[in-house]
Design a protein around this motif. Sequence first.
Motif, short mmCIF file in Angstrom:
data_model
loop_
_atom_site.label_atom_id
_atom_site.label_comp_id
_atom_site.label_asym_id
_atom_site.label_seq_id
_atom_site.Cartn_x
_atom_site.Cartn_y
_atom_site.Cartn_z
N LEU A 161 5.74 1.57 -2.62
CA LEU A 161 5.73 0.78 -1.23
C LEU A 161 3.88 -0.32 -0.89
O LEU A 161 3.76 -0.68 -0.78
N HIS A 162 3.75 1.65 -0.53
CA HIS A 162 2.07 1.76 0.31
C HIS A 162 0.95 0.67 -0.58
O HIS A 162 0.12 -0.35 -1.17
N VAL A 163 1.13 1.30 -1.88
CA VAL A 163 0.45 0.27 -3.47
C VAL A 163 0.74 -0.63 -3.84
O VAL A 163 -0.30 -1.05 -3.61
N PRO A 194 2.45 -6.73 5.18
CA PRO A 194 1.01 -6.37 3.89
C PRO A 194 0.42 -4.95 4.62
O PRO A 194 0.08 -4.82 6.25
N HIS A 195 -0.23 -4.31 3.82
CA HIS A 195 -0.51 -2.96 4.42
C HIS A 195 -1.70 -2.92 3.08
O HIS A 195 -1.34 -3.01 2.35
N LYS A 196 -3.24 -2.29 3.39
CA LYS A 196 -3.47 -1.86 3.04
C LYS A 196 -4.07 -0.62 3.47
O LYS A 196 -4.18 0.04 4.37
N CYS A 197 -3.62 0.18 2.20
CA CYS A 197 -3.30 1.30 2.44
C CYS A 197 -4.82 2.00 1.81
O CYS A 197 -5.11 2.05 1.24
N GLU A 198 -4.94 3.20 3.45
CA GLU A 198 -6.29 3.80 3.13
C GLU A 198 -6.03 5.28 3.35
O GLU A 198 -7.60 6.28 3.57
N GLY A 216 -5.41 9.70 6.53
CA GLY A 216 -5.86 8.00 6.83
C GLY A 216 -5.19 6.86 6.94
O GLY A 216 -5.17 5.57 6.16
N CYS A 217 -3.63 7.17 6.49
CA CYS A 217 -2.36 6.19 6.80
C CYS A 217 -1.15 7.05 7.48
O CYS A 217 -1.25 8.19 7.33
N GLU A 218 -1.01 6.03 8.79
CA GLU A 218 -0.48 6.69 9.64
C GLU A 218 1.04 6.25 9.23
O GLU A 218 1.81 7.46 9.34
N GLU A 219 1.65 5.90 9.03
CA GLU A 219 2.66 5.74 7.81
C GLU A 219 3.11 6.89 7.50
O GLU A 219 3.98 7.54 7.10
N LEU A 220 2.37 7.02 6.14
CA LEU A 220 2.64 7.74 5.22
C LEU A 220 2.76 9.49 5.82
O LEU A 220 2.97 10.22 5.47
N TYR A 221 2.07 9.67 6.90
CA TYR A 221 1.57 10.96 7.64
C TYR A 221 2.82 11.35 8.72
O TYR A 221 2.96 12.29 8.33
ZN LIG Z 1 -0.63 3.33 3.35
#
Ligand SMILES: [Zn+2]
Length: 319
Positions: A161-163, A194-198, A216-221
């Motif tokens: 989803l993030h990609v 929309p999200h720019k995954c870092e 670098g990414c709050e949601e995945l963390y």
């Molecule tokens: Zn992300």
Amino acid sequence: MSELILSCHLGINHQLGYDPPSEPFVFQRVTQAGCPTPAATLSYHIDKVTEIYEGDYTTVYRASLLGQESGAPRDIVLKTDVNARYPRSSMFTQEALRYEKDLRHMQGTYIPNCYGLFQATIYNKLISVLLLEDCGESINFRDRSLSDSDNIQIWKLFTELHVSGFAHRDVDGRNVVKDRDGKFVLVDLEHSRPHKCEVRLRVLIGDFAPRESDFGCEELYDLAIELDFWLPRFLTIYGYQVAVSAFKNGEAKNIVDMLPSDMFGTEEDREEAMREVERVIKCVQEIQAEYADVPDEQRYLRPSDIPKSRFSSEPQAPV
Ligand SMILES: [Zn+2]
């Protein structure tokens, strides 16, 4: 234009204080800009409806969908604002846009197949109905029966989803469903944005948790924490939380000096604490060394020779 014929009424008349209508409700399919237009004009019928969730804005039903293009009925999930205190058709058009346009390439693999958004004005109220493939039952991230392989599948739903340029914004086991074959699917995209995954680090299950700012990414963390992928960032020594980084590079003396001096009655107590801290430093450094050797292509996986509960038998260790 395709239409949905809703003869079961879903209590619409009851909600609005009307007698049951003699005719079925007819909803028209909504086709939004950028979404594919259905090839044929179809009449869908809904049957065998059972409610599975009721919220302030959405009621979710399980149902059987009969359509002209296929003989066999399909098991579906029907989301609607028919019972909503405050109908918000914009939430439905946005969610449909995710399924039919933004994340269309994920349909049938990472997210359910979508059979369309339908709307009708009934008794002066605009009512939306979103039809999705029924992919199974919601899970609980803390369910101990989930294996590492299950957790990696769940992880991949969100990373995909993030990609694809979106964050889910409601990371919870209730928004992941598991089918009878053990396959996981991500649902409930109504809050996605929309999200720019870092994200900068790859995940190793069983490694020490990095700092969120380094990851670098709050949601995945947050998801990695929910899935219990990592050892904690702090270890408990004599009841005090000490950052793992102190053990990675530190000396026992410096760590013991961080503890209140009055907790050691004698020099012997202090020496014992030094030995305990040295033992933890050795353990942390061993784990650090083993994980440093894992090649990039194996990351996301836990090396089988490193038990997750490495510290669990030790009295001063975190749980
Ligand atoms: Zn992300």
